[in-house]
Design an enzyme around this catalytic site. Structure first.
Site, PDB file in Angstrom:
ATOM      1  N   CYS A   1       1.022  -1.384  -0.594  1.00 44.05           N
ATOM      2  CA  CYS A   1       0.477   0.062   0.044  1.00 44.05           C
ATOM      3  C   CYS A   1       1.229   1.526   0.012  1.00 44.05           C
ATOM      4  O   CYS A   1       1.261   1.753   0.867  1.00 44.05           O
ATOM      5  CB  CYS A   1      -1.109   0.065   1.282  1.00 44.05           C
ATOM      6  SG  CYS A   1      -2.009  -1.657   1.220  1.00 44.05           S
ATOM      7  N   ALA A   2       1.800   1.871  -1.670  1.00 45.51           N
ATOM      8  CA  ALA A   2       3.004   2.091  -1.492  1.00 45.51           C
ATOM      9  C   ALA A   2       2.554   3.867  -1.528  1.00 45.51           C
ATOM     10  O   ALA A   2       3.345   4.374  -0.793  1.00 45.51           O
ATOM     11  CB  ALA A   2       3.953   1.217  -2.599  1.00 45.51           C
TER      12      ALA A   2
ATOM     13  N   CYS B   1      -1.112   3.978  10.587  1.00 49.64           N
ATOM     14  CA  CYS B   1      -0.601   6.088  11.687  1.00 49.64           C
ATOM     15  C   CYS B   1      -2.180   6.166  12.606  1.00 49.64           C
ATOM     16  O   CYS B   1      -2.246   6.884  12.295  1.00 49.64           O
ATOM     17  CB  CYS B   1      -0.665   6.613  10.313  1.00 49.64           C
ATOM     18  SG  CYS B   1      -1.912   6.477   9.596  1.00 49.64           S
TER      19      CYS B   1
ATOM     20  N   GLY C   1       6.536   7.299   1.147  1.00 53.63           N
ATOM     21  CA  GLY C   1       7.513   8.088   1.522  1.00 53.63           C
ATOM     22  C   GLY C   1       8.639   6.224   2.249  1.00 53.63           C
ATOM     23  O   GLY C   1       9.619   6.806   2.918  1.00 53.63           O
ATOM     24  N   LYS C   2       8.082   5.804   2.314  1.00 56.10           N
ATOM     25  CA  LYS C   2       7.620   4.039   2.813  1.00 56.10           C
ATOM     26  C   LYS C   2       9.044   3.955   1.958  1.00 56.10           C
ATOM     27  O   LYS C   2      10.238   3.079   2.203  1.00 56.10           O
ATOM     28  CB  LYS C   2       7.576   3.140   3.373  1.00 56.10           C
ATOM     29  CG  LYS C   2       6.642   4.132   4.271  1.00 56.10           C
ATOM     30  CD  LYS C   2       5.548   3.447   5.738  1.00 56.10           C
ATOM     31  CE  LYS C   2       4.655   4.674   6.331  1.00 56.10           C
ATOM     32  NZ  LYS C   2       4.321   5.163   6.145  1.00 56.10           N
TER      33      LYS C   2
END
Length: 448
Positions: free
Chosen positions: A259-260, A382, A264-265
């Site tokens: 789930c990109a 988050c 950022g990750k």
């Protein structure tokens, strides 16, 4: 010029309330469209975020002064009053008389004489009599909800999950404006080198508190620097930076970020892999996948391969047991990032959490078979909601006996996180007040 700012603020707040528009996206569009001066952009941002962040508290202040009740007013009038009371209560640098004068002018422009007279009367009464006190609210949970401006259902839910004292700290911390933090691109430089480069561009920065890759910007606009444009840094919160580290991806591995977007990750993982190996970044929306590509290009990362797909339907793209590492940074309620996106707390309903949880389980179940035996899967959100976090992990492990908690997770997290009472075997919750960063949850699984 500031006159225009308050009018623009009313417009933006009205759109957020009517169309459930996201405050951060709408603000960026508005700033680009209205060509405000820089000092006015700062004021606009503060007015919009502050008014959304403290909405219920502002309504509590206004209620005794609006004879027929706030609900009887047109939306724009209610928003104008909130905006004005926010300035009277929280902005010292704007004189009270200027706030009232400005509000009356906007009311004259948008409405008729009766409305501007009412706005003038309400604000002058507040000036004269002062703001009501929260002491009149006898129920402690209701008082906390209004005093920190959170929906009552959410405060009750947190009290059940964390207790009253911890909930008070969560609520209070989400009213504190967040720091601007950036992640250093380790392929290009060290944090020390980047701090020095930024100093040459009149940006004051220091090393982060939590992540070894973090720099906190203390003054100046980092987005306008050559350091940013040349890909030395990426904007990311410190809690969020721990997720890429938790995955433990090494050069040459095959990795999936399921789930990109906005990337950022993914870019952090690619930096840790020294841009060597295979990293597939998947997201459902094409426009969001473009953001991943833009980020990767700016940072000089060539190893990321993007795919537009629902992560629950990857069988047409990948073979089973393809990846050494998988990250699922799952869709969630977002209650860990309220200080950055205050509209989240008003947009979500309690029933939404069940629907979100179902999607989280579906993604975990669908993606798990693509991990190699002995591989690592990291699940992160988050949010600080225990149903979306610990409960989702428990449910997944109950149904998938080929997976276990990854107890080596602690080796890849900062000592201060592992030392906290919130670390349990293979998973950790970070609350917003723990390290003045975003609220986050990280869990690691090993495939037997």
């Amino acid at each position: 010029m500031t006159k225009q700012v308050r009018e623009v603020a009313v417009e933006v707040l009205l759109q957020i309330e009517k169309n459930q528009a996201y405050s951060n996206l709408l603000l960026n569009q508005t700033v680009n469209r209205t060509k405000l001066e820089r000092r006015d952009i700062g004021l606009l941002t503060e007015l919009v975020y502050g008014t959304i962040q403290r909405r219920d508290m502002l309504d509590f202040f206004l209620t005794p002064f609006v004879k027929k009740g706030l609900h009887t007013l047109e939306d724009w009038v209610r928003i104008l009053l909130r905006l004005s009371v926010y300035q009277l209560a929280y902005l010292d640098r704007v004189p009270d008389r200027a706030v009232v004068h400005e509000a009356v002018n906007i009311a004259k422009k948008r409405g008729h004489k009766g409305i501007s007279g009412m706005v003038n009367g309400v604000l002058r009464s507040i000036q004269r009599e002062g703001l009501p006190t929260f002491e009149t609210i006898t129920d402690p949970i209701e008082r906390l909800a209004i005093e920190t401006s959170h929906p009552l259902w959410l405060v009750k839910r947190w009290v059940e999950q964390y207790g009253f004292e911890e909930t008070t700290l969560i609520c209070q911390s989400s009213l504190i404006p967040p720091s601007v933090t950036v992640r250093v691109n380790r392929i290009k430089a060290t944090p020390e080198e980047v701090i020095e480069k930024l100093a040459h561009e009149d940006i004051t920065a220091r090393k982060g508190e939590l992540s070894e890759d973090a720099i906190v910007i203390e003054s100046g606009n980092v987005f306008e620097t050559a350091v940013f444009k040349d890909g030395f840094v990426t904007v990311q919160d410190e809690s969020s930076m721990l997720v890429g580290r938790a995955l433990g991806a090494l050069s040459g591995m095959s990795v999936l970020d399921a789930c990109a977007a906005p990337g950022g990750k993914s870019t952090h993982i690619a930096e840790q892999m020294d841009n060597m190996g295979r990293l597939f970044s998947v997201d459902l929306h094409e426009h969001k996948v473009k953001l991943i590509v833009e980020q990767a290009n700016r940072l000089g990362l060539s190893m990321i391969e993007t795919k537009v797909s629902d992560s629950r339907k990857l069988d047409t793209i990948f073979e089973k047991e393809t990846f050494d590492r998988i990250l699922i940074d799952a869709p969630c309620s977002g209650f860990g990032v309220i200080r950055r996106k205050p509209d989240i707390k008003w947009a979500k309903r309690e029933k939404d959490i069940d629907a979100i949880k179902r999607i989280q389980q579906e993604i975990l179940t669908a993606v798990a078979p693509y991990l190699k035996k002995g591989g690592t899967l990291v699940y992160s959100t988050c949010t600080v909601d225990k149903d979306e976090n610990e409960e989702t992990v428990r449910e997944f492990l109950t149904k998938h006996h080929d997976f276990v908690h990854d107890d080596t997770l602690q080796e890849r997290l900062p000592e201060k996180v592992v030392a906290s009472s919130r670390y349990q075997s293979g998973m950790v919750t970070i609350l917003p007040h723990d390290f003045q960063s975003d609220g986050f949850f990280i869990a690691g699984f090993k495939k037997k």
